[in-house]
Motif scaffolding. Structure first.
Motif, PDB file in Angstrom:
ATOM      1  N   GLY A 172      31.640 -14.687  43.840  1.00  0.00           N
ATOM      2  CA  GLY A 172      32.120 -15.979  44.328  1.00  0.00           C
ATOM      3  C   GLY A 172      33.562 -16.205  43.919  1.00  0.00           C
ATOM      4  O   GLY A 172      34.220 -15.290  43.384  1.00  0.00           O
ATOM      5  N   THR A 173      34.064 -17.398  44.180  1.00  0.00           N
ATOM      6  CA  THR A 173      35.431 -17.743  43.789  1.00  0.00           C
ATOM      7  C   THR A 173      35.432 -19.029  42.966  1.00  0.00           C
ATOM      8  O   THR A 173      34.505 -19.826  43.027  1.00  0.00           O
ATOM      9  CB  THR A 173      36.349 -17.940  45.011  1.00  0.00           C
ATOM     10  OG1 THR A 173      35.798 -18.955  45.850  1.00  0.00           O
ATOM     11  CG2 THR A 173      36.509 -16.648  45.787  1.00  0.00           C
ATOM     12  N   ILE A 174      36.504 -19.198  42.186  1.00  0.00           N
ATOM     13  CA  ILE A 174      36.706 -20.385  41.361  1.00  0.00           C
ATOM     14  C   ILE A 174      37.988 -21.052  41.825  1.00  0.00           C
ATOM     15  O   ILE A 174      38.986 -20.381  42.086  1.00  0.00           O
ATOM     16  CB  ILE A 174      36.844 -20.002  39.876  1.00  0.00           C
ATOM     17  CG1 ILE A 174      35.638 -19.201  39.401  1.00  0.00           C
ATOM     18  CG2 ILE A 174      37.042 -21.230  39.007  1.00  0.00           C
ATOM     19  CD1 ILE A 174      35.844 -18.552  38.041  1.00  0.00           C
ATOM     20  N   GLY A 175      37.965 -22.393  41.903  1.00  0.00           N
ATOM     21  CA  GLY A 175      39.180 -23.126  42.259  1.00  0.00           C
ATOM     22  C   GLY A 175      39.056 -23.860  43.574  1.00  0.00           C
ATOM     23  O   GLY A 175      38.506 -23.332  44.538  1.00  0.00           O
ATOM     24  N   VAL A 232      43.666 -14.109  40.698  1.00  0.00           N
ATOM     25  CA  VAL A 232      43.121 -13.775  39.387  1.00  0.00           C
ATOM     26  C   VAL A 232      41.721 -13.201  39.571  1.00  0.00           C
ATOM     27  O   VAL A 232      40.973 -13.626  40.457  1.00  0.00           O
ATOM     28  CB  VAL A 232      43.043 -15.033  38.480  1.00  0.00           C
ATOM     29  CG1 VAL A 232      42.408 -14.695  37.132  1.00  0.00           C
ATOM     30  CG2 VAL A 232      44.426 -15.651  38.282  1.00  0.00           C
ATOM     31  N   ASP A 233      41.381 -12.208  38.725  1.00  0.00           N
ATOM     32  CA  ASP A 233      40.009 -11.702  38.656  1.00  0.00           C
ATOM     33  C   ASP A 233      39.411 -12.151  37.330  1.00  0.00           C
ATOM     34  O   ASP A 233      39.907 -11.779  36.255  1.00  0.00           O
ATOM     35  CB  ASP A 233      39.974 -10.175  38.756  1.00  0.00           C
ATOM     36  CG  ASP A 233      40.277  -9.682  40.171  1.00  0.00           C
ATOM     37  OD1 ASP A 233      40.035 -10.440  41.127  1.00  0.00           O
ATOM     38  OD2 ASP A 233      40.775  -8.545  40.307  1.00  0.00           O
ATOM     39  N   TYR A 234      38.361 -12.952  37.427  1.00  0.00           N
ATOM     40  CA  TYR A 234      37.690 -13.488  36.243  1.00  0.00           C
ATOM     41  C   TYR A 234      36.352 -12.772  36.072  1.00  0.00           C
ATOM     42  O   TYR A 234      35.486 -12.847  36.943  1.00  0.00           O
ATOM     43  CB  TYR A 234      37.474 -14.990  36.405  1.00  0.00           C
ATOM     44  CG  TYR A 234      36.603 -15.611  35.336  1.00  0.00           C
ATOM     45  CD1 TYR A 234      37.108 -15.862  34.061  1.00  0.00           C
ATOM     46  CD2 TYR A 234      35.275 -15.938  35.601  1.00  0.00           C
ATOM     47  CE1 TYR A 234      36.307 -16.419  33.077  1.00  0.00           C
ATOM     48  CE2 TYR A 234      34.465 -16.496  34.625  1.00  0.00           C
ATOM     49  CZ  TYR A 234      34.993 -16.734  33.362  1.00  0.00           C
ATOM     50  OH  TYR A 234      34.197 -17.289  32.397  1.00  0.00           O
ATOM     51  N   TYR A 235      36.208 -12.065  34.963  1.00  0.00           N
ATOM     52  CA  TYR A 235      34.993 -11.288  34.698  1.00  0.00           C
ATOM     53  C   TYR A 235      34.026 -12.157  33.892  1.00  0.00           C
ATOM     54  O   TYR A 235      34.264 -12.448  32.722  1.00  0.00           O
ATOM     55  CB  TYR A 235      35.347 -10.004  33.944  1.00  0.00           C
ATOM     56  CG  TYR A 235      36.112  -9.038  34.819  1.00  0.00           C
ATOM     57  CD1 TYR A 235      35.444  -8.028  35.514  1.00  0.00           C
ATOM     58  CD2 TYR A 235      37.494  -9.134  34.973  1.00  0.00           C
ATOM     59  CE1 TYR A 235      36.145  -7.144  36.334  1.00  0.00           C
ATOM     60  CE2 TYR A 235      38.201  -8.261  35.788  1.00  0.00           C
ATOM     61  CZ  TYR A 235      37.518  -7.280  36.467  1.00  0.00           C
ATOM     62  OH  TYR A 235      38.208  -6.404  37.283  1.00  0.00           O
TER      63      TYR A 235
END
Length: 626
Positions: free
Chosen positions: A132-135, A197-200
């Protein structure tokens, strides 16, 4: 120029990816500050090969991620800060986009954020993939409910930390939510609708999210910011005004003021816009009150009514931020024939309004009907005495009979129209009338006003002071403390917040910092030449705030202002009474008694008991309110 803060603890196996994503940036004017928070793996050896004048390693005893970030911030040399955790990565254009966005705001205080891919490990096959995505676009109201901004996507000017604390070392989780809320209380972050950005999510074994309780920290933060979520209450001259919900812009702007514990004494700009203004409908008056420059014929400004067009331009400019208007200053507001139209225009935009009158125009049936149906929130009617001679000491050239008759008229009209305007009978207490307080309170009950308030006298205007002539003998009704056996006020060194929080606009459109400047000696501009939204943080306004903050005693209006003297324990309002509560209280008892007596024969029994209930309920109520 951006300083990147990267705290690390035992991530030798992961930190390479984060560092290399920094090295791959298209924007090269940065420094990466890596703070080793007491690692006991081979982190230093892994990082060593990357170190340069742009990539710096600091080792500190293990103290937690917030302390590590704070250490890095204190070492930062550049004016913009970015944050990258050691288990996440940036896309190559992240810093370039962030820098251009912050600079593009043309603001000294700015913040921005973008979107991030959320990458998770598949429990079945162990593969890492985007889940998914954040923001999303900025909403302060939503941010209070949940955090949708990841710290790895967030950048801001370092100078914001001059006005709020660094990361909270007492929080174990959600430190990013806390810091973003605090920064958002100072400036509105700009949303960049791009994934950079890639958030792990939970890939590393030693993440805080894996090891610290979430619910406990959520409750801590919700409690910390509970006052900002609404409903909002603002009290003005004893009366509370409540907003159950506000739109996004008004909510955020009001929050800026609620959170403004420290004034900005670096560049003397204000956070947000005023949520309250004092606007002068007219500077004409029918009376000659001795403490008013209009009454003394000393006002140097031209006598005029504010036009509806001028008022409309103020509201159109500020309606996204305004919650409250005080519609009086120097003059009798009800002399302006367009006042009801002005109030209606403001009310339609969810702006609460209060105006005050000396009561001599309340017999104008057509005008008062317009006023009571305009959406006016509060009408203050000033009656200070029930003795003709005492009344005319302060309300010179006034008619007590006309003022009382007008008040009775407006109360009846309000009931007939079903108006929601709250009518407040106001008594300014002086030496000449302090013995009449009980009688005027009784008048308030008898006429049936909604509110009764007693206001202490301000015995001065400009350099004129009439303390010895007008101040009551009972200290409870004195606004100021005095040196023993004298009428010499006690001077104090205090800070005036008014220039940061509101402005006064005169009937000709002149903007001044407060009502004490009745002749516009500190004029900041005119709203017909420059809208208040542009004027509010202009260089001229900031310079005036600086002067008032640092050299208040050199400004005549400030030197004579109430804020320069020690207030008494009673201060402005020694007494007020919510009569709507009393009437509702009595009404409930009467209804209950009637229900109980429905089966009881005899009108005389009902009449006698009803009269007794009224007396008893009134006595009970007064016992709790007096």
């Amino acid at each position: 120029m951006i300083s990147i803060i990267m705290p690390v603890w035992n991530r030798a196996d992961m930190v390479k990816g984060a560092i290399e994503s920094v090295l791959a940036q298209t924007f090269e004017d940065y420094e990466l500050i890596i703070v080793d928070d007491g690692s006991d793996d081979n982190l230093e050896q892994v990082v060593k090969s990357y170190l340069s004048d742009k990539i710096i390693l600091h080792r500190i005893p293990q103290s937690g991620v917030s302390h590590a970030r704070n250490f890095g911030i204190q070492k930062a040399r550049y004016p913009i800060l970015a944050y990258l955790d050691s288990d996440n990565t940036w896309h190559p254009k992240f810093l370039e986009t962030a820098y251009n966005t912050v600079k593009g705001t043309n603001s000294k205080y700015a913040a921005a954020y973008c979107m991030a891919n959320r990458l998770s490990k598949n429990r079945d096959n162990g593969k890492i993939a985007i889940s998914g995505t954040i923001g999303e676009p900025f909403s302060f109201k939503k941010l209070l409910a949940e955090n949708y901004i990841d710290l790895n996507t967030f950048v801001h000017t370092k100078n914001l930390f001059n006005h709020t604390d660094l990361f909270d070392i007492n929080l174990k989780r959600l430190v990013d939510w806390d810091i973003i809320l605090r920064i958002a209380s100072l400036t509105k972050p700009v949303f960049v609708p791009a994934v950079l950005v890639d958030y792990y999510d939970g890939i590393a074994e030693n993440t805080i999210s894996r090891n610290e309780n979430l619910e406990r920290t959520v409750n801590i933060l919700k409690s910390k910011y509970a006052a900002q979520t609404g409903p909002f209450t603002f009290a003005h001259e004893t009366i509370p005004y409540v907003w159950g919900d506000l739109n996004e812009k008004k909510h955020h702007n009001f929050w800026l003021h609620l959170n403004q514990q420290k004034l900005n004494t670096i560049d003397y700009s204000a956070w947000g816009y005023p949520f309250m203004l004092q606007i002068e409908p007219t500077n004409a008056c029918n009376l000659e009150c001795p403490l008013c420059p209009v009454g003394r014929k000393e006002l140097k400004r031209k006598t005029q009514h504010m036009t509806f067009e001028m008022f409309k331009s103020i509201i159109d400019d500020m309606q996204d931020y305004l919650l409250f208007l005080v519609l009086w200053n120097w003059g009798e507001p009800l002399m302006n024939p367009q006042l009801p139209k002005m109030i209606r225009y403001a009310s339609e935009r969810d702006i609460r309004t209060v105006t005050s009158t000396n009561g001599h125009f309340l017999d104008n049936e057509d005008y008062m009907q317009q006023l009571l149906t305009s959406g006016l929130t509060t009408l203050i009617v000033a009656i200070d005495s029930l003795d003709d001679e005492s009344y005319e000491i302060y309300r010179k050239k006034g008619s007590l009979v006309k003022a009382v008759a007008g008040l009775k008229n407006v109360v009846k009209m309000k009931k007939r129209l079903g108006s929601k305007t709250l009518i407040n009978l106001r008594m300014v207490v002086m030496k000449q009338n302090e013995h009449e307080l009980a009688a005027i309170r009784k008048l308030a009950h008898k006429i049936g006003v909604d509110w009764f308030s007693v206001k202490t006298l301000n015995p001065s205007c400009g350099s004129l002071a009439m303390d010895s002539d007008l101040v009551p003998t009972n200290p409870k009704y004195q606004r100021f403390e005095y040196d023993p056996q004298t009428h010499q006020r006690i001077r104090i060194d205090s800070v005036c917040r008014i220039p940061w929080e509101m402005a006064n606009i005169f009937s000709n459109g002149d903007v001044v910092p407060c009502c004490y400047d009745f002749d516009a000696t500190m004029k900041l501009g005119n709203i017909m030449e420059m809208p208040l939204s542009k004027m509010w943080n202009s260089l001229e306004y900031s310079r005036l705030r600086q002067k008032i903050y640092n050299q208040k005693d050199s400004v005549e209006n400030c030197r004579n202002c109430w804020i320069s003297f020690k207030l008494s324990k009673s201060a402005w309002f020694p007494e007020y009474l919510d009569l709507t509560t009393r009437l509702a209280f009595i009404g409930r008892i009467k209804r209950n008694v009637k229900e109980q007596l429905k089966k009881t024969p005899g009108k005389m029994i009902i009449f006698t008991l009803g009269r007794a209930v009224r007396k008893v309920s009134k006595a009970i109520y007064l016992a709790f309110t007096d």
